[in-house]
Design a protein around this motif. Sequence first.
Motif, PDB file in Angstrom:
ATOM      1  N   GLY A  21      43.320  35.202  69.306  1.00  0.00           N
ATOM      2  CA  GLY A  21      44.588  34.348  69.109  1.00  0.00           C
ATOM      3  C   GLY A  21      45.668  35.302  68.941  1.00  0.00           C
ATOM      4  N   CYS A  22      45.856  36.383  69.596  1.00  0.00           N
ATOM      5  CA  CYS A  22      46.687  37.572  68.938  1.00  0.00           C
ATOM      6  C   CYS A  22      48.275  37.163  68.975  1.00  0.00           C
ATOM      7  CB  CYS A  22      46.361  38.643  69.731  1.00  0.00           C
ATOM      8  SG  CYS A  22      46.688  38.425  71.520  1.00  0.00           S
ATOM      9  N   GLY A  23      48.530  36.109  69.737  1.00  0.00           N
ATOM     10  CA  GLY A  23      49.964  35.561  69.692  1.00  0.00           C
ATOM     11  C   GLY A  23      50.814  36.737  70.347  1.00  0.00           C
ATOM     12  N   THR A  24      52.002  36.976  69.437  1.00  0.00           N
ATOM     13  CA  THR A  24      52.876  37.905  69.963  1.00  0.00           C
ATOM     14  C   THR A  24      52.318  39.230  69.755  1.00  0.00           C
ATOM     15  OG1 THR A  24      53.967  38.026  67.703  1.00  0.00           O
ATOM     16  CG2 THR A  24      54.874  36.246  69.328  1.00  0.00           C
ATOM     17  N   GLY A  25      51.188  39.555  69.264  1.00  0.00           N
ATOM     18  CA  GLY A  25      50.702  40.926  69.161  1.00  0.00           C
ATOM     19  C   GLY A  25      51.227  41.840  68.152  1.00  0.00           C
ATOM     20  N   SER A  26      51.778  41.014  67.102  1.00  0.00           N
ATOM     21  CA  SER A  26      52.591  42.037  65.919  1.00  0.00           C
ATOM     22  C   SER A  26      51.414  42.615  65.146  1.00  0.00           C
ATOM     23  CB  SER A  26      53.638  41.093  65.342  1.00  0.00           C
ATOM     24  OG  SER A  26      53.217  40.825  64.299  1.00  0.00           O
ATOM     25  N   LYS A  47      51.669  33.608  78.443  1.00  0.00           N
ATOM     26  CA  LYS A  47      53.005  34.012  77.901  1.00  0.00           C
ATOM     27  C   LYS A  47      52.822  35.070  76.775  1.00  0.00           C
ATOM     28  CE  LYS A  47      57.549  32.217  77.949  1.00  0.00           C
ATOM     29  NZ  LYS A  47      58.064  32.577  79.131  1.00  0.00           N
ATOM     30  N   MET A  48      52.221  34.427  75.970  1.00  0.00           N
ATOM     31  CA  MET A  48      51.721  35.080  74.589  1.00  0.00           C
ATOM     32  C   MET A  48      51.235  36.679  74.877  1.00  0.00           C
ATOM     33  SD  MET A  48      52.609  33.979  71.766  1.00  0.00           S
ATOM     34  CE  MET A  48      53.042  32.241  70.816  1.00  0.00           C
ATOM     35  N   VAL A  49      50.380  36.848  75.743  1.00  0.00           N
ATOM     36  CA  VAL A  49      49.607  37.960  76.396  1.00  0.00           C
ATOM     37  C   VAL A  49      50.663  38.697  77.009  1.00  0.00           C
ATOM     38  CG1 VAL A  49      47.801  39.272  77.786  1.00  0.00           C
ATOM     39  CG2 VAL A  49      47.263  37.007  76.308  1.00  0.00           C
ATOM     40  N   GLU A  50      51.771  38.177  77.625  1.00  0.00           N
ATOM     41  CA  GLU A  50      52.749  38.974  77.903  1.00  0.00           C
ATOM     42  C   GLU A  50      53.641  39.648  76.916  1.00  0.00           C
ATOM     43  OE1 GLU A  50      54.886  36.900  81.329  1.00  0.00           O
ATOM     44  OE2 GLU A  50      56.408  38.621  81.079  1.00  0.00           O
ATOM     45  N   THR A  51      54.019  38.788  75.992  1.00  0.00           N
ATOM     46  CA  THR A  51      54.887  39.182  74.933  1.00  0.00           C
ATOM     47  C   THR A  51      53.873  40.163  74.292  1.00  0.00           C
ATOM     48  OG1 THR A  51      55.682  37.027  74.813  1.00  0.00           O
ATOM     49  CG2 THR A  51      55.934  38.524  72.762  1.00  0.00           C
ATOM     50  N   ALA A  52      52.801  40.008  73.935  1.00  0.00           N
ATOM     51  CA  ALA A  52      51.799  40.766  72.893  1.00  0.00           C
ATOM     52  C   ALA A  52      51.872  42.262  73.585  1.00  0.00           C
ATOM     53  CB  ALA A  52      50.500  40.482  72.802  1.00  0.00           C
ATOM     54  N   ASN A  54      53.984  43.781  75.509  1.00  0.00           N
ATOM     55  CA  ASN A  54      55.382  44.631  75.231  1.00  0.00           C
ATOM     56  C   ASN A  54      55.157  44.861  73.658  1.00  0.00           C
ATOM     57  OD1 ASN A  54      56.485  44.375  77.620  1.00  0.00           O
ATOM     58  ND2 ASN A  54      57.254  42.114  77.303  1.00  0.00           N
ATOM     59  N   THR A  55      54.901  44.224  72.674  1.00  0.00           N
ATOM     60  CA  THR A  55      54.868  44.453  71.312  1.00  0.00           C
ATOM     61  C   THR A  55      53.919  45.581  70.929  1.00  0.00           C
ATOM     62  OG1 THR A  55      55.100  42.129  70.940  1.00  0.00           O
ATOM     63  CG2 THR A  55      54.995  43.514  69.093  1.00  0.00           C
ATOM     64  N   ALA A  56      52.688  45.507  71.869  1.00  0.00           N
ATOM     65  CA  ALA A  56      51.498  46.420  71.408  1.00  0.00           C
ATOM     66  C   ALA A  56      51.087  46.996  72.656  1.00  0.00           C
ATOM     67  CB  ALA A  56      50.366  45.788  70.794  1.00  0.00           C
ATOM     68  N   PRO A  57      52.049  47.721  73.184  1.00  0.00           N
ATOM     69  CA  PRO A  57      51.453  48.545  74.555  1.00  0.00           C
ATOM     70  C   PRO A  57      50.131  49.348  74.835  1.00  0.00           C
ATOM     71  CG  PRO A  57      53.596  49.362  73.629  1.00  0.00           C
ATOM     72  CD  PRO A  57      53.033  48.615  72.625  1.00  0.00           C
ATOM     73  N   GLU A  58      49.674  49.828  73.494  1.00  0.00           N
ATOM     74  CA  GLU A  58      48.464  50.190  73.659  1.00  0.00           C
ATOM     75  C   GLU A  58      47.257  49.493  73.750  1.00  0.00           C
ATOM     76  OE1 GLU A  58      50.723  50.748  70.859  1.00  0.00           O
ATOM     77  OE2 GLU A  58      49.560  48.986  70.367  1.00  0.00           O
ATOM     78  N   ALA A  59      47.499  48.192  73.425  1.00  0.00           N
ATOM     79  CA  ALA A  59      46.310  47.105  73.021  1.00  0.00           C
ATOM     80  C   ALA A  59      45.923  46.843  74.544  1.00  0.00           C
ATOM     81  CB  ALA A  59      46.985  45.810  72.238  1.00  0.00           C
ATOM     82  N   GLU A  60      44.441  46.817  74.474  1.00  0.00           N
ATOM     83  CA  GLU A  60      43.675  45.980  75.697  1.00  0.00           C
ATOM     84  C   GLU A  60      43.826  44.550  75.597  1.00  0.00           C
ATOM     85  OE1 GLU A  60      39.800  47.810  75.872  1.00  0.00           O
ATOM     86  OE2 GLU A  60      41.019  49.564  75.004  1.00  0.00           O
ATOM     87  N   LEU A  61      44.380  43.604  76.313  1.00  0.00           N
ATOM     88  CA  LEU A  61      44.533  42.248  76.383  1.00  0.00           C
ATOM     89  C   LEU A  61      43.949  41.556  77.360  1.00  0.00           C
ATOM     90  CD1 LEU A  61      48.396  42.325  75.015  1.00  0.00           C
ATOM     91  CD2 LEU A  61      46.344  42.336  73.642  1.00  0.00           C
ATOM     92  N   GLN A  62      43.531  40.422  76.930  1.00  0.00           N
ATOM     93  CA  GLN A  62      42.915  39.381  77.827  1.00  0.00           C
ATOM     94  C   GLN A  62      43.477  37.869  77.752  1.00  0.00           C
ATOM     95  OE1 GLN A  62      40.637  39.966  80.172  1.00  0.00           O
ATOM     96  NE2 GLN A  62      39.687  42.215  79.637  1.00  0.00           N
ATOM     97  N   VAL A  63      43.611  37.485  78.683  1.00  0.00           N
ATOM     98  CA  VAL A  63      43.952  35.896  78.539  1.00  0.00           C
ATOM     99  C   VAL A  63      42.659  35.059  78.554  1.00  0.00           C
ATOM    100  CG1 VAL A  63      45.111  33.740  79.801  1.00  0.00           C
ATOM    101  CG2 VAL A  63      46.065  36.023  80.081  1.00  0.00           C
TER     102      VAL A  63
END
Length: 203
Positions: A21-26, A47-52, A54-63
């Motif tokens: 539930g990383c939200g905005t990725g902060s 939408k949260m994953v897209e924002t995250a 940008n906030t955390a470009p190095e992170a590996e994110l999944q919806v």
Amino acid sequence: MTALLAELAGETNKSALLDLGCGTGSFLAQAAASGFSRTCGIDASPKMVETAQNTAPEAELQVGNFAHLPWPAASFDNVTTMEAIYYCPEPLAALKEVARVLKTGGRFDLVIDYYQDSSGTSSWPEGLGFEITSLSATQWVDLLAQAGLEKISNRRIIRPQQEADPASWKPSVWFPTEDSYLAYLEDGALWLTGYLPSSVPNQ
Ligand SMILES: C[S@@+](CC[C@H](N)C(=O)[O-])C[C@H]1O[C@@H](n2cnc3c(N)ncnc32)[C@H](O)[C@@H]1O
């Protein structure tokens, strides 16, 4: 986030961390800045994953849903979740997934403002317009244990005085009365920590 980051900063093995539930990725951005070499996150909202991202470009994110984690077993040294798990209608399924993706000896931290012992937050489902999981601190501890975690600690985070200004209270769906806001400040956030056992006990 601040309290958890400060504590994780003392960890010696800062390699792979997953935030549910990383939200905005902060949090993921700050975890990477504090030395975690691999940061991953999952959130149900594209939408949260897209924002995250940008906030955390190095992170590996999944919806996705944290009751079905798309990572192999034993992938992470740390799993964290803040202000998110009570949205899950099957918290035990999510916690079993946490235990599956943790490496042996890995650490799980769960922080929530909404829990049954926090009387000031009782109107939140009404504010949201849907039911959310309402468990006491003791019930959350039991669920972590049922999921297979051990050495479970149960703490509260009380907001620093300068941020907790009762004079800033205005009636809202979240805190309809000043008493509810004061109770929320007094109870604080629930912070649970548990570890995946280093070895499987004899059956
Ligand atoms: C209140 S926000 C918290 C975000 C972030 N952890 C923070 O503390 O700022 C809750 C997040 O959980 C996500 N969420 C809710 N239910 C979820 C589920 N079942 N699986 C994955 N993410 C979920 C929401 O999309 C939202 O981004």
